[in-house]
Motif scaffolding. Structure first.
Motif, PDB file in Angstrom:
ATOM      1  N   ALA A   1       0.827  -1.207   0.000  1.00  0.00           N
ATOM      2  CA  ALA A   1       0.000   0.000   0.000  1.00  0.00           C
ATOM      3  C   ALA A   1       0.864   1.262   0.000  1.00  0.00           C
ATOM      4  O   ALA A   1       0.530   2.249  -0.666  1.00  0.00           O
ATOM      5  CB  ALA A   1      -0.931  -0.003   1.204  1.00  0.00           C
ATOM      6  N   LEU A   2       1.960   1.229   0.731  1.00  0.00           N
ATOM      7  CA  LEU A   2       2.820   2.414   0.728  1.00  0.00           C
ATOM      8  C   LEU A   2       3.487   2.616  -0.625  1.00  0.00           C
ATOM      9  O   LEU A   2       3.694   3.754  -1.063  1.00  0.00           O
ATOM     10  CB  LEU A   2       3.864   2.320   1.841  1.00  0.00           C
ATOM     11  CG  LEU A   2       3.305   2.769   3.195  1.00  0.00           C
ATOM     12  CD1 LEU A   2       4.218   2.378   4.330  1.00  0.00           C
ATOM     13  CD2 LEU A   2       3.077   4.270   3.206  1.00  0.00           C
ATOM     14  N   GLY A   3       3.783   1.533  -1.295  1.00  0.00           N
ATOM     15  CA  GLY A   3       4.282   1.680  -2.661  1.00  0.00           C
ATOM     16  C   GLY A   3       3.256   2.354  -3.546  1.00  0.00           C
ATOM     17  O   GLY A   3       3.559   3.281  -4.310  1.00  0.00           O
ATOM     18  N   VAL A   4       2.013   1.917  -3.409  1.00  0.00           N
ATOM     19  CA  VAL A   4       0.947   2.535  -4.204  1.00  0.00           C
ATOM     20  C   VAL A   4       0.766   4.006  -3.807  1.00  0.00           C
ATOM     21  O   VAL A   4       0.611   4.874  -4.674  1.00  0.00           O
ATOM     22  CB  VAL A   4      -0.385   1.765  -4.035  1.00  0.00           C
ATOM     23  CG1 VAL A   4      -1.516   2.492  -4.752  1.00  0.00           C
ATOM     24  CG2 VAL A   4      -0.253   0.347  -4.568  1.00  0.00           C
ATOM     25  N   LEU A   5       0.812   4.290  -2.503  1.00  0.00           N
ATOM     26  CA  LEU A   5       0.609   5.674  -2.069  1.00  0.00           C
ATOM     27  C   LEU A   5       1.695   6.601  -2.612  1.00  0.00           C
ATOM     28  O   LEU A   5       1.425   7.740  -3.000  1.00  0.00           O
ATOM     29  CB  LEU A   5       0.571   5.765  -0.543  1.00  0.00           C
ATOM     30  CG  LEU A   5      -0.656   5.197   0.153  1.00  0.00           C
ATOM     31  CD1 LEU A   5      -0.558   5.432   1.661  1.00  0.00           C
ATOM     32  CD2 LEU A   5      -1.931   5.811  -0.383  1.00  0.00           C
ATOM     33  N   GLY A   6       2.914   6.112  -2.625  1.00  0.00           N
ATOM     34  CA  GLY A   6       3.986   6.919  -3.209  1.00  0.00           C
ATOM     35  C   GLY A   6       3.726   7.204  -4.675  1.00  0.00           C
ATOM     36  O   GLY A   6       3.885   8.337  -5.155  1.00  0.00           O
ATOM     37  N   MET A   7       3.298   6.166  -5.370  1.00  0.00           N
ATOM     38  CA  MET A   7       2.967   6.337  -6.780  1.00  0.00           C
ATOM     39  C   MET A   7       1.798   7.303  -6.941  1.00  0.00           C
ATOM     40  O   MET A   7       1.820   8.196  -7.806  1.00  0.00           O
ATOM     41  CB  MET A   7       2.632   4.964  -7.382  1.00  0.00           C
ATOM     42  CG  MET A   7       2.339   4.955  -8.870  1.00  0.00           C
ATOM     43  SD  MET A   7       0.592   5.157  -9.230  1.00  0.00           S
ATOM     44  CE  MET A   7      -0.045   3.570  -8.695  1.00  0.00           C
ATOM     45  N   MET A   8       0.804   7.165  -6.090  1.00  0.00           N
ATOM     46  CA  MET A   8      -0.375   8.025  -6.187  1.00  0.00           C
ATOM     47  C   MET A   8       0.006   9.497  -6.038  1.00  0.00           C
ATOM     48  O   MET A   8      -0.483  10.367  -6.768  1.00  0.00           O
ATOM     49  CB  MET A   8      -1.398   7.660  -5.096  1.00  0.00           C
ATOM     50  CG  MET A   8      -1.955   6.262  -5.159  1.00  0.00           C
ATOM     51  SD  MET A   8      -3.142   6.024  -6.499  1.00  0.00           S
ATOM     52  CE  MET A   8      -4.615   6.757  -5.806  1.00  0.00           C
ATOM     53  N   LYS A   9       0.862   9.774  -5.058  1.00  0.00           N
ATOM     54  CA  LYS A   9       1.235  11.164  -4.827  1.00  0.00           C
ATOM     55  C   LYS A   9       1.973  11.728  -6.040  1.00  0.00           C
ATOM     56  O   LYS A   9       1.743  12.867  -6.456  1.00  0.00           O
ATOM     57  CB  LYS A   9       2.108  11.261  -3.581  1.00  0.00           C
ATOM     58  CG  LYS A   9       2.298  12.672  -3.093  1.00  0.00           C
ATOM     59  CD  LYS A   9       1.001  13.256  -2.550  1.00  0.00           C
ATOM     60  CE  LYS A   9       1.175  14.682  -2.084  1.00  0.00           C
ATOM     61  NZ  LYS A   9      -0.062  15.224  -1.532  1.00  0.00           N
ATOM     62  N   ALA A  10       2.862  10.917  -6.584  1.00  0.00           N
ATOM     63  CA  ALA A  10       3.587  11.381  -7.770  1.00  0.00           C
ATOM     64  C   ALA A  10       2.640  11.585  -8.950  1.00  0.00           C
ATOM     65  O   ALA A  10       2.733  12.582  -9.680  1.00  0.00           O
ATOM     66  CB  ALA A  10       4.677  10.377  -8.122  1.00  0.00           C
ATOM     67  N   VAL A  11       1.728  10.664  -9.105  1.00  0.00           N
ATOM     68  CA  VAL A  11       0.779  10.760 -10.219  1.00  0.00           C
ATOM     69  C   VAL A  11      -0.123  11.982 -10.070  1.00  0.00           C
ATOM     70  O   VAL A  11      -0.506  12.621 -11.059  1.00  0.00           O
ATOM     71  CB  VAL A  11      -0.057   9.459 -10.332  1.00  0.00           C
ATOM     72  CG1 VAL A  11      -1.185   9.618 -11.331  1.00  0.00           C
ATOM     73  CG2 VAL A  11       0.833   8.303 -10.735  1.00  0.00           C
ATOM     74  N   SER A  12      -0.441  12.334  -8.820  1.00  0.00           N
ATOM     75  CA  SER A  12      -1.310  13.507  -8.621  1.00  0.00           C
ATOM     76  C   SER A  12      -0.677  14.751  -9.227  1.00  0.00           C
ATOM     77  O   SER A  12      -1.376  15.621  -9.749  1.00  0.00           O
ATOM     78  CB  SER A  12      -1.619  13.713  -7.145  1.00  0.00           C
ATOM     79  OG  SER A  12      -0.482  14.186  -6.437  1.00  0.00           O
ATOM     80  N   GLY A  13       0.650  14.831  -9.151  1.00  0.00           N
ATOM     81  CA  GLY A  13       1.327  15.966  -9.764  1.00  0.00           C
ATOM     82  C   GLY A  13       1.352  15.885 -11.284  1.00  0.00           C
ATOM     83  O   GLY A  13       1.283  16.904 -11.968  1.00  0.00           O
TER      84      GLY A  13
END
Lengths: 274, 230
Positions: B157-169
């Protein structure tokens, strides 16, 4: 989505303008009864009249300084007398001013802000929120239902050191700690507590602030705003109703398990992963 | 509060687990046209029939397809995806120190790939249309140490969250928002009901145009019982 809050009683401080007014408007649209407060009577009455036209008989207003405990108690008592015990308490007290001729705390950096201003900002932002929570929690606890929210700022999570924000950079995180602690203390009581983080929302206060800041830097408002919005993933300012909608959602029955959150309504400005 | 989801198409990945089904129900109730992806055709069929029996539009099924295949299948059927929901299903519990081999770790990490595939496939059309929602549903253990030994779920999940934050930008300028719901799966009884209600409502709210200034959030639905200040 039926939020299930029709008939609930809300107090919204700073309710005459901007995000506070929008929050009151949206809660009324969901069927709540709403008391708005603000320090200055004229805009408060104008706001009340505008809301009353949309929701006759379900809105009241009381001029008060919500940074003074006796006045917080007065507003809560007046709300109880008019509508009943408070179910939803939204603390929306602003901090420092950009006008050096005004009383209160002032914009500044670490090097030029005296210690007395930190204490004043603590009273303004932290104690005001605590006093409101303290007034409403007993009756919420007795009825096992309540929503406590504070409109804070993104500075609670990420300091803005490029602008003269040392006071909110210091106090807003403390307010976040207050609400996180309250949420833990009130777990299993039916009361949720959330800290709403605002940012580049196009309120008149923010427009005035950035106009002033642009003048301080010798650039135009448009130039300053362009740099601010370029930092946002969404590349645009928010609207007051973005905050009002988020607050209304968190007031809902469905959101009764969402507590202790810093809920960022900042257009993605904050860069932390979690 | 009208979340204005009528007429929008949502794809829920891993809809055959409890969290996925909850998200699907919430979106269907708000009038979204829901499509279900997952490995169990029987579970997806049961869910679709239950939703239809409630008087809501019967979801389309993408059983046994990858998330990318599901998106492409929807587009081929004339339905661009407006809302993509990736759900992390329950993974093997236990502490990392107790695992003998890396099999469960690799199996867990494939869900990162599945989420990437889903969001890549769905976001292309969203960016072109200037609007879209990418939503991840994962465990609260991504934000907190709880009483549950969910080490693999936490890492994934933390891997996904990191990706999510980057993708939000990356996708924000195109009007696409990216947000996460982290739920506490340990409680039972009424507490579980409250948490599942919050999960579903959170997904529906993040899917809504009303939340179009919110991106990069990871909200816990745990009754405030876990985690730190942030």
């Amino acid at each position: 989505m039926d939020l299930g809050i029709a008939g609930r009683v809300a107090v919204v401080s700073g309710g005459s303008k901007g995000q506070g007014l929008s929050t009151a408007d949206i809660l009324l649209a969901e069927g709540c009864k709403v008391m708005i407060s603000a320090r200055t009577p004229e805009p408060l009455e104008a706001a009340r009249a505008g809301l009353e036209a949309k929701a006759p008989g379900r809105v009241a207003a009381l001029a008060a300084d919500m940074t003074e405990p006796d006045q917080v108690a007065r507003v809560v008592a007046a709300t109880r007398a008019r509508f009943g015990p408070v179910d939803i308490a939204v603390s929306n007290v602003i901090g420092h001013t950009i006008d050096p001729t005004q009383s209160g705390t002032h914009a500044g950096f670490f090097a030029d802000t005296p210690a007395s201003e930190y204490a004043a900002e603590f009273k303004q932002l932290f104690l005001s929120a605590w006093w409101l929570a303290r007034e409403v929690i007993p009756e919420m606890r007795a009825r096992r239902w309540g929503r406590i929210m504070n409109i804070a700022s993104g500075s609670a999570r990420e300091p803005q050191w490029e602008i003269p924000h040392i006071l909110p950079n210091t106090v807003r995180p403390a307010v976040a700690a207050l609400h996180r602690s309250l949420s833990a203390d009130l777990a299993d009581s039916g009361i949720t507590v959330n800290n709403m983080l605002t940012g580049p929302v196009a309120t008149q206060r923010n427009i005035d602030y950035y106009t002033w800041l642009a003048g301080e830097r010798g650039i135009t408002y448009e130039e300053l705003i362009a740099t601010q919005y370029a930092r946002l993933p969404l590349r645009r300012p928010g609207r007051p109703e973005d905050m009002g909608n988020a607050i209304a959602f968190l007031c809902s029955e469905q959101a009764r398990a969402i507590s202790g959150q810093c809920f960022s309504v900042v257009g993605g400005r904050l860069r932390h992963v979690y | 509060m009208d979340l204005a989801l009528k007429g929008l198409t949502a794809l829920v990945a891993e809809a055959d687990c409890e969290a996925g089904a909850t998200a699907a129900w919430a979106l269907a109730r708000e009038g979204a046209s829901v499509r279900l992806q997952g490995g169990s055709e029987a579970a997806l069929t049961d869910l679709a029939e239950a939703i239809a029996a409630a008087g809501l539009a019967r979801p389309a099924l993408h059983a046994g397809q990858s998330t990318g295949e599901a998106v492409r299948g929807a587009i081929a059927a004339g339905r661009e995806i407006d809302i993509a929901v990736s759900v992390l299903p329950p993974l093997r519990e236990g502490r990392l120190t107790a695992f003998d081999d890396d099999g469960d770790l690799k199996d867990g990490w494939r869900h990162v790939g599945s989420t990437v595939e889903l969001f890549q496939a769905a976001s292309a059309g969203m960016k072109a249309r200037g609007s879209g929602r990418l939503i991840f549903v994962g465990p609260v253990e991504a934000k907190a140490i709880t009483g549950r030994d969910a080490d693999i779920e936490r890492a994934v999940a933390l891997g996904v969250l990191g990706m999510m934050k980057a993708v939000s930008g990356e996708v924000g300028p195109s009007g696409v928002t990216v947000n996460s719901i982290l739920w506490d799966s340990a409680p039972t009884g009424e507490a579980r009901t409250r948490i599942l209600d919050g999960l579903g409502a959170g997904v529906a709210y993040f899917a809504s145009p009303l939340s179009n200034f919110l991106t990069g959030l990871a909200i816990a639905v745990d009754e405030g019982k876990h985690g730190g200040v942030f």
